[in-house]
Scaffold this active site. Structure first.
Site, mmCIF file in Angstrom:
data_model
loop_
_atom_site.group_PDB
_atom_site.id
_atom_site.type_symbol
_atom_site.label_atom_id
_atom_site.label_comp_id
_atom_site.label_asym_id
_atom_site.label_seq_id
_atom_site.Cartn_x
_atom_site.Cartn_y
_atom_site.Cartn_z
ATOM 1 N N GLU A 32 59.989 23.149 18.538
ATOM 2 C CA GLU A 32 59.705 24.308 17.678
ATOM 3 C C GLU A 32 58.287 24.177 17.107
ATOM 4 O O GLU A 32 57.941 23.142 16.530
ATOM 5 C CB GLU A 32 60.759 24.379 16.561
ATOM 6 N N ALA A 33 57.497 25.250 17.237
ATOM 7 C CA ALA A 33 56.094 25.208 16.814
ATOM 8 C C ALA A 33 55.915 25.482 15.320
ATOM 9 O O ALA A 33 54.953 25.024 14.707
ATOM 10 C CB ALA A 33 55.287 26.225 17.607
ATOM 11 N N GLY A 166 55.774 53.204 11.092
ATOM 12 C CA GLY A 166 56.907 52.961 11.994
ATOM 13 C C GLY A 166 58.220 53.124 11.249
ATOM 14 O O GLY A 166 58.518 52.358 10.335
ATOM 15 N N GLY A 167 58.989 54.121 11.642
ATOM 16 C CA GLY A 167 60.262 54.410 10.966
ATOM 17 C C GLY A 167 61.458 53.976 11.783
ATOM 18 O O GLY A 167 62.446 54.692 11.897
ATOM 19 N N GLY A 168 61.370 52.764 12.363
ATOM 20 C CA GLY A 168 62.507 52.217 13.109
ATOM 21 C C GLY A 168 63.362 51.351 12.197
ATOM 22 O O GLY A 168 63.397 51.555 10.971
ATOM 23 N N ARG A 253 58.691 45.302 18.312
ATOM 24 C CA ARG A 253 58.386 43.898 18.605
ATOM 25 C C ARG A 253 58.249 43.749 20.107
ATOM 26 O O ARG A 253 58.762 44.568 20.873
ATOM 27 C CB ARG A 253 59.508 42.988 18.087
ATOM 28 N N ASP A 292 65.346 37.278 22.662
ATOM 29 C CA ASP A 292 64.376 38.378 22.721
ATOM 30 C C ASP A 292 63.464 38.329 23.948
ATOM 31 O O ASP A 292 63.123 39.368 24.508
ATOM 32 C CB ASP A 292 63.470 38.368 21.471
ATOM 33 N N ALA A 300 69.420 39.041 17.066
ATOM 34 C CA ALA A 300 69.771 37.627 16.944
ATOM 35 C C ALA A 300 71.153 37.333 17.533
ATOM 36 O O ALA A 300 71.345 36.310 18.195
ATOM 37 C CB ALA A 300 69.724 37.205 15.474
ATOM 38 N N HIS A 414 95.151 48.414 1.796
ATOM 39 C CA HIS A 414 94.710 49.527 0.950
ATOM 40 C C HIS A 414 94.438 48.998 -0.453
ATOM 41 O O HIS A 414 95.233 48.225 -0.968
ATOM 42 C CB HIS A 414 95.807 50.590 0.889
HETATM 43 P P1 NAI Z 1 61.811 49.670 16.222
HETATM 44 O O1 NAI Z 1 61.568 49.747 17.683
HETATM 45 O O2 NAI Z 1 63.157 49.751 15.676
HETATM 46 O O3 NAI Z 1 60.973 50.846 15.531
HETATM 47 C C1 NAI Z 1 59.600 51.019 15.685
HETATM 48 C C2 NAI Z 1 59.296 52.441 15.267
HETATM 49 O O4 NAI Z 1 57.898 52.620 15.186
HETATM 50 C C3 NAI Z 1 59.822 53.477 16.237
HETATM 51 O O5 NAI Z 1 60.534 54.429 15.503
HETATM 52 C C4 NAI Z 1 58.552 54.050 16.869
HETATM 53 O O6 NAI Z 1 58.674 55.402 17.236
HETATM 54 C C5 NAI Z 1 57.556 53.873 15.736
HETATM 55 N N1 NAI Z 1 56.160 53.783 16.151
HETATM 56 C C6 NAI Z 1 55.664 53.102 17.201
HETATM 57 N N2 NAI Z 1 54.316 53.231 17.221
HETATM 58 C C7 NAI Z 1 53.985 53.985 16.143
HETATM 59 C C8 NAI Z 1 52.738 54.444 15.589
HETATM 60 N N3 NAI Z 1 51.601 54.150 16.204
HETATM 61 N N4 NAI Z 1 52.756 55.186 14.481
HETATM 62 C C9 NAI Z 1 53.939 55.491 13.867
HETATM 63 N N5 NAI Z 1 55.126 55.088 14.345
HETATM 64 C C10 NAI Z 1 55.153 54.337 15.454
HETATM 65 O O7 NAI Z 1 61.016 48.375 15.745
HETATM 66 P P2 NAI Z 1 60.983 47.625 14.349
HETATM 67 O O8 NAI Z 1 61.548 48.446 13.253
HETATM 68 O O9 NAI Z 1 59.582 47.140 14.204
HETATM 69 O O10 NAI Z 1 61.937 46.410 14.615
HETATM 70 C C11 NAI Z 1 61.647 45.537 15.693
HETATM 71 C C12 NAI Z 1 62.879 44.991 16.309
HETATM 72 O O11 NAI Z 1 63.448 44.035 15.453
HETATM 73 C C13 NAI Z 1 63.945 46.021 16.582
HETATM 74 O O12 NAI Z 1 63.799 46.541 17.871
HETATM 75 C C14 NAI Z 1 65.180 45.222 16.453
HETATM 76 O O13 NAI Z 1 65.503 44.700 17.715
HETATM 77 C C15 NAI Z 1 64.846 44.073 15.564
HETATM 78 N N6 NAI Z 1 65.426 44.285 14.259
HETATM 79 C C16 NAI Z 1 66.762 44.360 14.139
HETATM 80 C C17 NAI Z 1 67.346 44.588 12.925
HETATM 81 C C18 NAI Z 1 68.800 44.683 12.810
HETATM 82 O O14 NAI Z 1 69.505 44.322 13.722
HETATM 83 N N7 NAI Z 1 69.314 45.192 11.702
HETATM 84 C C19 NAI Z 1 66.527 44.745 11.719
HETATM 85 C C20 NAI Z 1 65.144 44.676 11.965
HETATM 86 C C21 NAI Z 1 64.635 44.440 13.190
#
Ligand code: NAI
Length: 439
Positions: A32-33, A166-168, A253, A292, A300, A414
């Site tokens: 592990e780094a 980024g609204g992910g 990511r 990943d 995870a 319940h």
């Molecule tokens: P994500 O892929 O969920 O969302 C990234 C968002 O950024 C997308 O909605 C995309 O349309 C938007 N986007 C991309 N480029 C953009 C730009 N230039 N300007 C504005 N919006 C832009 O990635 P996120 O939220 O960074 O999470 C990364 C990963 O980490 C997820 O894919 C997930 O696998 C993991 N993760 C999982 C969680 C969980 O299981 N609860 C919680 C957090 C992360």
């Protein structure tokens, strides 16, 4: 000495491979780094959920009718507590690896060939190599001096204002938490809606809640430039300029495939990911990849699963991954949890029919179970508080081939949120006790 496997990476994928190999009587070396526990335990899953819990507790009291309270937050103290908690977790994991005979070396491992890895100027050899190097945050070219998940989770005060690009998953989770903690939050998303991978009839509950929390969501927007002087300025391509104390980048990511000698063995790739078969073998004999770095979904719990399969195969078993009941959880408010696949056979149970939820002052959300024509459960989607804890019942049902009648006739305690699961099962055959569907 020749190890059975050298594992590159000590995150969920790497440490789980080491533990399972040890349980199988195999000798593993884990390299592990940075920190054992990787991104998830140190900078992602665990600390983000800790900050969400604190924010939820504060918002819960603040919004409880008849309760008035004022809260002060000392983030420096909280961070001390957080790192103490994380260190307990990661040192526990390291001890566990060692308790099964595994060895741990801190340093950056670099592959020399398919059977040897160099770390801290020493070369180790093994019958197998497992690549568990995880993922790194995606960046936008030309935008450098911003925060990522790691730094925003380490702040020593609550920022007055926060722009999230980024609204992910991460953007919504952190945006909601920091809004509850008192930050003025703006989320900029390039797609037409937040959580673009999620059905809008599920994400609409989250949309609405974010709006009541005062979070400003700008969709269909492109960021051109971010400049930093006294605070940050974010220029959008429509000419608008937004200002905030901090900017966080959460635009996805990508697999971590650079800087550890992957080119020396040159495995077949699948886009940016290392390609693996169902036994988690790469195209190079004796080299496995898990988590990943080895493909979507980058979660995870998928890494834990991959690790067990890879370790069992290295140990001479014949194991294959089957992701058909893979849970996805967004720790939004309310939480969204899904598993399995969708069918067009389901009936929604509104959260507002659940007495336990109402008593918790929640009424926005839904329970949904997808079945086939024989009522065999194929998947589910819940939008509810603690949906993350409820979804595994559906994963089990999918894995076990249960029908919605099996689940509907199972007595659920319940009052609990889990009754929503039972009602959603009953709803597939028109017998929900507490809700009359119009469908
Ligand atoms: P994500 O892929 O969920 O969302 C990234 C968002 O950024 C997308 O909605 C995309 O349309 C938007 N986007 C991309 N480029 C953009 C730009 N230039 N300007 C504005 N919006 C832009 O990635 P996120 O939220 O960074 O999470 C990364 C990963 O980490 C997820 O894919 C997930 O696998 C993991 N993760 C999982 C969680 C969980 O299981 N609860 C919680 C957090 C992360």
């Amino acid at each position: 000495m020749e190890y059975d496997a050298i594992i590159l990476g000590g995150g969920p994928g790497g440490y789980s491979t080491a533990i399972r190999l040890g349980q199988n009587g195999k000798k593993a070396l884990m390299i592990e780094a940075d920190k054992v526990g990787g991104e998830c335990l140190n900078y992602g899953c665990i600390p983000s959920k800790a900050v969400i819990e604190m924010a939820d507790a504060i918002a819960y009291l603040k919004e409880m009718p008849g309760v008035s309270s004022s809260v002060t937050i000392d983030m420096k103290k909280w961070q001390e507590w957080k790192w103490g908690m994380i260190n307990k977790l990661t040192s526990g994991v390291e001890k566990l690896v060692k308790s099964y005979g595994g060895e741990v070396v801190m340093g950056r491992g670099v592959i020399e060939n398919s059977r040897s890895v160099k770390v801290n100027n020493e070369t180790f050899s093994a019958k197998n190599i497992v690549i568990a190097t995880g993922s790194i945050p995606s960046r936008i070219k030309g935008i450098d001096d911003v925060y990522y998940n790691k730094n925003i989770l380490d702040v020593d005060h609550i920022p007055k204002s926060l722009i999230i690009i980024g609204g992910g998953y991460i953007g919504v989770e952190l945006g909601t938490a920091f809004a509850k903690l008192g930050s003025e939050v703006t989320i900029i998303e390039m797609m037409p809606n937040i959580l673009p991978g999620t059905d809008t009839d599920l994400s609409r509950f989250v949309d609405r809640r974010m709006s009541t929390l005062g979070i400003k969501v700008i969709v269909g927007a492109k960021v051109d430039r971010v400049t930093k002087e006294a605070g940050y300025s974010v220029s959008l391509s429509d000419g608008n300029v937004l200002k905030a104390e901090l900017v966080v980048m959460t635009v996805g990511r990508q697999p971590n495939t650079q800087g550890f000698g992957l080119e020396k063995i040159n495995p077949e790739m699948d886009g940016k990911f290392i390609k693996t078969d169902k036994r988690k073998r790469t195209s190079v004999e004796g080299v496995y990849a898990v988590g990943d770095v080895s493909g979507q979904p980058m979660l995870a719990h998928k890494a834990f699963y991959d690790a067990e399969i890879a370790a069992d195969n290295i140990s001479g078993k014949n194991a294959e991954v089957d992701y058909r009941a893979m849970p996805f959880v967004i720790y939004s408010d309310p939480e969204i949890a899904t598993t399995g696949i969708k069918t067009d056979k389901f009936n929604n149970i509104p959260l507002a029919t659940n007495g336990r939820a109402l008593g918790m002052n929640y009424n926005q959300g839904v329970f949904r179970i997808y079945v086939d024509n024989e009522f065999v459960i194929k998947g589910g989607a819940f939008v509810a508080p603690r949906a993350s804890e409820l979804i595994s019942e559906i994963s089990l049902a999918v894995e076990a081939g249960l029908t919605s009648k099996d689940l509907g006739m199972t007595v659920h305690p319940h009052p609990t949120l889990s009754e929503g699961v039972k009602e959603a099962a009953e709803a597939t055959y028109g017998r929900s006790l507490h809700y009359k569907s119009s469908r």
